[in-house]
Design a protein around this motif. Structure first.
Motif, PDB file in Angstrom:
ATOM      1  N   HIS A  71      10.118  -7.528  48.341  1.00 52.36           N
ATOM      2  CA  HIS A  71       9.959  -8.624  49.304  1.00 52.36           C
ATOM      3  C   HIS A  71       8.599  -8.519  50.000  1.00 52.36           C
ATOM      4  O   HIS A  71       7.879  -9.507  50.144  1.00 52.36           O
ATOM      5  CB  HIS A  71      11.052  -8.570  50.375  1.00 52.36           C
ATOM      6  N   HIS A  75       5.563 -11.219  49.450  1.00 52.10           N
ATOM      7  CA  HIS A  75       5.304 -12.084  50.610  1.00 52.10           C
ATOM      8  C   HIS A  75       3.854 -11.992  51.050  1.00 52.10           C
ATOM      9  O   HIS A  75       3.222 -13.009  51.366  1.00 52.10           O
ATOM     10  CB  HIS A  75       6.233 -11.708  51.765  1.00 52.10           C
ATOM     11  N   ARG A  79       3.383 -14.987  47.009  1.00 52.07           N
ATOM     12  CA  ARG A  79       4.178 -15.344  45.831  1.00 52.07           C
ATOM     13  C   ARG A  79       5.645 -15.449  46.229  1.00 52.07           C
ATOM     14  O   ARG A  79       6.000 -15.283  47.383  1.00 52.07           O
ATOM     15  CB  ARG A  79       3.978 -14.265  44.749  1.00 52.07           C
ATOM     16  N   GLY A  80       6.504 -15.769  45.262  1.00 53.82           N
ATOM     17  CA  GLY A  80       7.923 -15.971  45.533  1.00 53.82           C
ATOM     18  C   GLY A  80       8.624 -14.676  45.891  1.00 53.82           C
ATOM     19  O   GLY A  80       8.824 -13.819  45.034  1.00 53.82           O
ATOM     20  N   TYR A  81       9.016 -14.523  47.138  1.00 50.71           N
ATOM     21  CA  TYR A  81       9.603 -13.276  47.627  1.00 50.71           C
ATOM     22  C   TYR A  81      11.107 -13.387  47.860  1.00 50.71           C
ATOM     23  O   TYR A  81      11.746 -12.403  48.210  1.00 50.71           O
ATOM     24  CB  TYR A  81       8.932 -12.849  48.942  1.00 50.71           C
ATOM     25  N   ARG A  82      11.693 -14.574  47.662  1.00 48.66           N
ATOM     26  CA  ARG A  82      13.119 -14.764  47.921  1.00 48.66           C
ATOM     27  C   ARG A  82      13.946 -14.295  46.732  1.00 48.66           C
ATOM     28  O   ARG A  82      13.452 -14.198  45.616  1.00 48.66           O
ATOM     29  CB  ARG A  82      13.403 -16.232  48.210  1.00 48.66           C
ATOM     30  N   ARG A  84      16.089 -15.809  44.962  1.00 49.96           N
ATOM     31  CA  ARG A  84      16.245 -16.781  43.886  1.00 49.96           C
ATOM     32  C   ARG A  84      14.975 -17.000  43.075  1.00 49.96           C
ATOM     33  O   ARG A  84      15.009 -17.648  42.040  1.00 49.96           O
ATOM     34  CB  ARG A  84      16.717 -18.112  44.459  1.00 49.96           C
ATOM     35  N   ASP A  85      13.843 -16.471  43.528  1.00 50.64           N
ATOM     36  CA  ASP A  85      12.563 -16.709  42.850  1.00 50.64           C
ATOM     37  C   ASP A  85      12.432 -15.840  41.602  1.00 50.64           C
ATOM     38  O   ASP A  85      12.839 -14.674  41.582  1.00 50.64           O
ATOM     39  CB  ASP A  85      11.396 -16.416  43.801  1.00 50.64           C
ATOM     40  N   ARG A  86      11.826 -16.430  40.574  1.00 51.24           N
ATOM     41  CA  ARG A  86      11.650 -15.730  39.304  1.00 51.24           C
ATOM     42  C   ARG A  86      10.730 -14.516  39.459  1.00 51.24           C
ATOM     43  O   ARG A  86      10.988 -13.459  38.877  1.00 51.24           O
ATOM     44  CB  ARG A  86      11.090 -16.688  38.260  1.00 51.24           C
ATOM     45  N   GLU A  87       9.651 -14.662  40.228  1.00 50.51           N
ATOM     46  CA  GLU A  87       8.712 -13.555  40.419  1.00 50.51           C
ATOM     47  C   GLU A  87       9.402 -12.350  41.067  1.00 50.51           C
ATOM     48  O   GLU A  87       9.131 -11.210  40.713  1.00 50.51           O
ATOM     49  CB  GLU A  87       7.540 -14.006  41.283  1.00 50.51           C
TER      50      GLU A  87
END
Length: 149
Positions: A71, A75, A79-82, A84-87
């Motif tokens: 995370h 963050h 980039r996508g830190y949640r 559900r995010d692919r990254e």
């Protein structure tokens, strides 16, 4: 394990697994109940639940730290830190971090159940809360209600 040992462990895991430095604080938070740790978006600090360390050991702690560092680094990079995010999922797989932590045993007391019965038709009613038997009557027959347990 104290706060300083946790801080050094987080810094070591960050440099060895992510090849990036961790420049914020890592602290134990006794108020956490259902989660192993959390990453604070505003302060960029990481909080760890000490109950997980006591119950599951150091390997579980390392997994939680890796998860929270995913995370953290994503963050800060924008980039996508949640979850559900692919990254985020890809980074979890790369570093071998668990998506969910092992649940801790519930230490809450068992909820009491109050049992009531109709005096006319003997229908039973289970309630989580107590009720005033003088105010209510049976919904089936209109008889009076008494407390069994």
């Amino acid at each position: 394990m104290d706060q300083q040992e946790l801080q050094t462990m987080v810094e070591e895991i960050s440099s060895s697994c992510f090849n990036k430095s961790f420049t914020h604080k890592a602290v134990f938070n006794n108020r956490l109940r259902s989660t192993g740790g959390r990453y604070m978006l505003s302060s960029h600090n990481i909080e760890i639940n000490p109950k997980h360390v006591e119950e599951h050991g150091e390997n579980e702690l390392k997994g939680i730290i890796k998860h929270e560092l995913c995370h953290y680094h994503l963050h800060l990079e924008g980039r996508g830190y949640r979850h559900r995010d692919r990254e985020f999922r890809q980074l979890l797989a790369e570093v071998g971090a668990p998506r969910f932590c092992t649940p801790i045993k519930k230490t809450q007391k068992q909820k009491t159940i109050h049992l009531y019965a109709c005096t006319a038709c003997f229908t039973r009613f289970e309630r989580k809360r107590r009720m005033d038997t003088k105010k209510y009557v049976c919904g089936k027959c209109g008889g009076s209600i008494k407390q069994v347990i």
